[in-house]
Motif scaffolding. Structure first.
Motif, PDB file in Angstrom:
ATOM      1  N   PRO A  34       0.718  -1.323  -0.057  1.00  0.00           N
ATOM      2  CA  PRO A  34      -0.036  -0.018   0.177  1.00  0.00           C
ATOM      3  C   PRO A  34       0.656   1.132   0.133  1.00  0.00           C
ATOM      4  CG  PRO A  34      -0.060  -1.017   2.209  1.00  0.00           C
ATOM      5  CD  PRO A  34       0.713  -1.987   1.362  1.00  0.00           C
ATOM      6  N   ASP A  35       0.319   2.370  -0.194  1.00  0.00           N
ATOM      7  CA  ASP A  35       1.077   3.756  -0.437  1.00  0.00           C
ATOM      8  C   ASP A  35       1.706   4.045   1.027  1.00  0.00           C
ATOM      9  OD1 ASP A  35       0.228   3.868  -2.641  1.00  0.00           O
ATOM     10  OD2 ASP A  35      -1.571   5.245  -2.364  1.00  0.00           O
ATOM     11  N   THR A  36       1.258   3.348   2.309  1.00  0.00           N
ATOM     12  CA  THR A  36       1.968   3.663   3.517  1.00  0.00           C
ATOM     13  C   THR A  36       3.276   2.919   3.633  1.00  0.00           C
ATOM     14  OG1 THR A  36       0.441   1.767   4.029  1.00  0.00           O
ATOM     15  CG2 THR A  36      -0.042   3.929   4.840  1.00  0.00           C
ATOM     16  N   VAL A  37       3.784   2.345   2.234  1.00  0.00           N
ATOM     17  CA  VAL A  37       5.034   1.797   2.661  1.00  0.00           C
ATOM     18  C   VAL A  37       6.029   2.347   1.483  1.00  0.00           C
ATOM     19  CG1 VAL A  37       6.343  -0.579   2.029  1.00  0.00           C
ATOM     20  CG2 VAL A  37       3.919  -0.648   3.113  1.00  0.00           C
ATOM     21  N   THR A  38       7.354   2.650   2.311  1.00  0.00           N
ATOM     22  CA  THR A  38       8.130   3.096   1.184  1.00  0.00           C
ATOM     23  C   THR A  38       9.442   2.246   1.267  1.00  0.00           C
ATOM     24  OG1 THR A  38       7.771   5.353   1.921  1.00  0.00           O
ATOM     25  CG2 THR A  38       9.871   5.165   0.760  1.00  0.00           C
ATOM     26  N   ILE A  39      10.081   1.950   0.453  1.00  0.00           N
ATOM     27  CA  ILE A  39      11.178   0.875   0.175  1.00  0.00           C
ATOM     28  C   ILE A  39      12.266   1.792  -0.212  1.00  0.00           C
ATOM     29  CG2 ILE A  39      12.471  -0.958  -0.716  1.00  0.00           C
ATOM     30  CD1 ILE A  39      10.007  -2.312  -1.556  1.00  0.00           C
ATOM     31  N   ARG A  40      13.618   1.657   0.427  1.00  0.00           N
ATOM     32  CA  ARG A  40      14.805   2.194   0.229  1.00  0.00           C
ATOM     33  C   ARG A  40      15.759   1.250   0.022  1.00  0.00           C
ATOM     34  NH1 ARG A  40      15.106   5.580   4.523  1.00  0.00           N
ATOM     35  NH2 ARG A  40      17.473   4.948   5.619  1.00  0.00           N
ATOM     36  N   PHE A  41      16.434   1.328  -1.285  1.00  0.00           N
ATOM     37  CA  PHE A  41      17.494   0.321  -1.729  1.00  0.00           C
ATOM     38  C   PHE A  41      18.724   0.963  -1.517  1.00  0.00           C
ATOM     39  CE2 PHE A  41      13.784  -0.632  -4.244  1.00  0.00           C
ATOM     40  CZ  PHE A  41      13.466  -1.846  -4.059  1.00  0.00           C
ATOM     41  N   ALA A  42      19.622   0.045  -1.283  1.00  0.00           N
ATOM     42  CA  ALA A  42      21.178   0.484  -1.347  1.00  0.00           C
ATOM     43  C   ALA A  42      21.443   1.121  -0.120  1.00  0.00           C
ATOM     44  CB  ALA A  42      21.861   1.291  -2.294  1.00  0.00           C
ATOM     45  N   ASP A  43      20.777   0.537   1.048  1.00  0.00           N
ATOM     46  CA  ASP A  43      20.944   1.068   2.340  1.00  0.00           C
ATOM     47  C   ASP A  43      20.594   0.032   3.357  1.00  0.00           C
ATOM     48  OD1 ASP A  43      21.661   3.159   4.401  1.00  0.00           O
ATOM     49  OD2 ASP A  43      20.216   4.461   4.097  1.00  0.00           O
ATOM     50  N   ALA A  44      21.180   0.280   4.805  1.00  0.00           N
ATOM     51  CA  ALA A  44      21.179  -0.844   5.557  1.00  0.00           C
ATOM     52  C   ALA A  44      21.155  -0.232   7.149  1.00  0.00           C
ATOM     53  CB  ALA A  44      22.121  -1.933   5.548  1.00  0.00           C
ATOM     54  N   VAL A  45      20.953  -0.903   7.918  1.00  0.00           N
ATOM     55  CA  VAL A  45      20.924  -0.661   9.329  1.00  0.00           C
ATOM     56  C   VAL A  45      22.374  -0.737   9.831  1.00  0.00           C
ATOM     57  CG1 VAL A  45      20.099  -1.049  11.828  1.00  0.00           C
ATOM     58  CG2 VAL A  45      18.616  -1.281   9.912  1.00  0.00           C
ATOM     59  N   ARG A  46      22.898   0.345  10.427  1.00  0.00           N
ATOM     60  CA  ARG A  46      24.254   0.203  10.762  1.00  0.00           C
ATOM     61  C   ARG A  46      24.447   0.042  12.385  1.00  0.00           C
ATOM     62  NH1 ARG A  46      29.288   3.449   8.715  1.00  0.00           N
ATOM     63  NH2 ARG A  46      28.865   1.889   7.201  1.00  0.00           N
ATOM     64  N   SER A  47      23.456   0.991  13.073  1.00  0.00           N
ATOM     65  CA  SER A  47      23.189   0.645  14.550  1.00  0.00           C
ATOM     66  C   SER A  47      22.217   1.217  14.859  1.00  0.00           C
ATOM     67  CB  SER A  47      24.431   1.631  15.150  1.00  0.00           C
ATOM     68  OG  SER A  47      24.047   3.022  15.167  1.00  0.00           O
ATOM     69  N   LEU A  48      21.612   0.554  16.192  1.00  0.00           N
ATOM     70  CA  LEU A  48      20.384   1.094  16.686  1.00  0.00           C
ATOM     71  C   LEU A  48      20.342   1.128  18.043  1.00  0.00           C
ATOM     72  CD1 LEU A  48      18.841  -2.022  17.654  1.00  0.00           C
ATOM     73  CD2 LEU A  48      18.243  -1.946  14.978  1.00  0.00           C
ATOM     74  N   THR A  49      19.671   2.075  18.774  1.00  0.00           N
ATOM     75  CA  THR A  49      19.582   2.370  20.144  1.00  0.00           C
ATOM     76  C   THR A  49      18.192   2.309  20.533  1.00  0.00           C
ATOM     77  OG1 THR A  49      21.630   3.621  19.761  1.00  0.00           O
ATOM     78  CG2 THR A  49      20.282   3.690  22.004  1.00  0.00           C
ATOM     79  N   ASP A  50      17.746   1.164  21.221  1.00  0.00           N
ATOM     80  CA  ASP A  50      16.123   1.064  21.692  1.00  0.00           C
ATOM     81  C   ASP A  50      15.928   1.464  23.159  1.00  0.00           C
ATOM     82  OD1 ASP A  50      13.784   0.121  22.561  1.00  0.00           O
ATOM     83  OD2 ASP A  50      14.153  -2.068  21.702  1.00  0.00           O
TER      84      ASP A  50
END
Ligand SMILES: Cc1cc2nc3c(=O)[nH]c(=O)nc-3n(C[C@H](O)[C@H](O)[C@H](O)COP(=O)(O)OP(=O)(O)OC[C@H]3O[C@@H](n4cnc5c(N)ncnc54)[C@H](O)[C@@H]3O)c2cc1C
Length: 387
Positions: free
Chosen positions: A115-131
């Motif tokens: 659906p329109d609520t979804v965006t895909i970004r290619f050539a990128d990845a998660v490097r770090s996350l702080t929860d």
């Protein structure tokens, strides 16, 4: 909610479709430059059929359905048929409980249903996350701060790791892959074959002890498939040349059937798909605001033939539980896990039977398998019940 999904494979696209359809604002990051369309046909079975039906996609999947298993044969060194690949070895025999589909068709159908609520970004990845849930016990700062390889940053309510067997999100949240990986002693490779002279419509598999090579035609595409037994190997998952060298070494000196020609095709191929048959086993698939879906959390190994079904039921259960439990992601994650665990347990226990049937280890095992295939001849296939 703002939800980040890492990986645009089967689990990531299905989760994006289901979460986006429920009004969440979803970003998918995929490290490849485009949707990855490689792969042999995959099976959708058991309750995954119900899951895709409730997603509204079953009719489209059935339109693209293949019947590969029915036309696949084992052949000897001269190319003479030894026996049909038993249907139950690769798929379910019950028409309604099973859809076999080209992986690229499934990827396309899921992508087209976003659906329109979804965006895909290619050539990128998660490097770090702080929860914040994990770092300060959820004490008021609700969210996950994410830094990407591209230098972008973002803040999300939830992070879904759907980035496959070698998941980056799993490594960041739960620790290194070696702590969770159970190697089943088999590697798998797939190479596109140029031209259309390789197959006459019958898909063929040839074994030598501990190894197999096959030629498969899917619609307008022909691929060579290889499997070989090996203990764990140390190699770069992103280096196709290193993977080619491993594959060529594994088949060095094998001259039966069309193997020398297929190895030439491997040498000439611009790229290949190569991975191990391994399982991912984690005591829990969620921590704080991060949750794993598909191979990232519970890869059953391709030998089980159930990785795609698990990705689809997992995506569906996760979205349903988030819908049912509102903002209470902790309860939603726990309920998702409780519903999904029995399917994962079944898939992971059935994987090793697949290995012994497809890849007899010794000359004697191979002769016994072939004798059983010949004897089975026209007998109807045996099916197993699955959750
Ligand atoms: C190209 C390809 C070919 C395959 N071929 C076969 C096959 O022939 N037979 C078979 O049984 N199974 C195959 N598989 C695996 C099969 O698709 C999965 O086992 C199953 O469908 C579960 O799907 P999944 O989404 O969990 O994992 P996958 O389908 O593996 O999808 C994972 C996705 O995450 C992406 N990704 C990986 N790391 C990162 C990262 N750090 N950041 C962002 N994105 C990342 C990958 O590029 C991929 O698009 C293949 C997978 C891929 C990617």
């Amino acid at each position: 909610m703002h939800i980040l999904i890492s990986g645009a494979g089967i689990a990531g696209l299905a989760a994006a479709r289901e979460l986006g359809a429920r009004g969440h604002d979803v970003t998918v990051v995929e490290h490849a430059h485009r949707l990855r369309l490689e792969g042999t046909p995959v099976d959708i079975r058991g309750d995954a059929i119900g899951a895709v039906d409730r997603m509204g996609l079953l009719a489209r999947l059935r339109e693209q359905r293949l019947r590969m298993s029915e036309s696949s044969h084992f052949v000897d060194g001269d190319g003479e048929p030894v026996g049909r690949v038993p249907v139950a070895a690769t798929s379910g025999a019950d028409e309604d409980a099973h859809v076999e589909i080209l992986r690229e068709d499934l990827v396309r159908i899921l992508a087209e249903a976003l659906p329109d609520t979804v965006t895909i970004r290619f050539a990128d990845a998660v490097r770090s996350l702080t929860d914040d849930d994990v770092s300060d016990g959820g004490g008021g700062h609700d969210g996950v701060r994410v830094c990407f390889d591209s230098g972008r940053t973002g803040r999300y309510d939830l992070v879904v790791g759907a980035d496959g067997q070698h998941s980056a999100v799993r490594a960041l949240v739960f620790g290194p892959e070696k702590d969770y990986l159970r190697h089943l002693g088999v590697y798998f490779a797939l190479v596109d074959l140029p031209g259309d002279t390789w197959s006459d419509g019958v898909n063929t598999i040839h074994n030598v002890p501990g190894r197999l090579a096959g030629v498969f035609r899917y619609k307008d595409r022909t691929v060579a498939v290889f499997q070989f037994r090996s203990g764990p190997l140390d190699y770069d998952h992103r280096d196709p040349d290193a993977q080619k060298r491993i594959l060529l070494d594994a088949f060095a000196g094998v001259t039966s059937w069309r193997i020398p020609l297929l190895l030439d095709a491997v040498r000439a191929a611009p790229t290949l798909y190569f991975d191990s048959a391994s399982q991912i086993r984690l005591p829990s698939w969620h921590r704080g605001r991060a949750v794993l879906v598909g191979d990232a959390g519970y890869c059953p190994a391709f030998l089980s033939g159930r990785g795609t079904s698990l990705a689809l039921t997992g995506a569906r259960f996760l979205a349903e539980e988030l819908e049912r439990n509102g903002d209470d992601h902790t309860t939603a994650f726990a309920r998702y896990e409780a519903r999904q665990r029995p399917y994962v347990a079944f898939a992971q226990t059935s994987a090793e039977a697949g290995r012994d049937r497809l890849l007899p280890a010794t000359r004697a095992d191979l002769a016994a398998r072939d004798a059983a295939l010949r004897a089975a001849g026209s007998r109807p296939p045996v099916t197993r019940s699955a959750p």
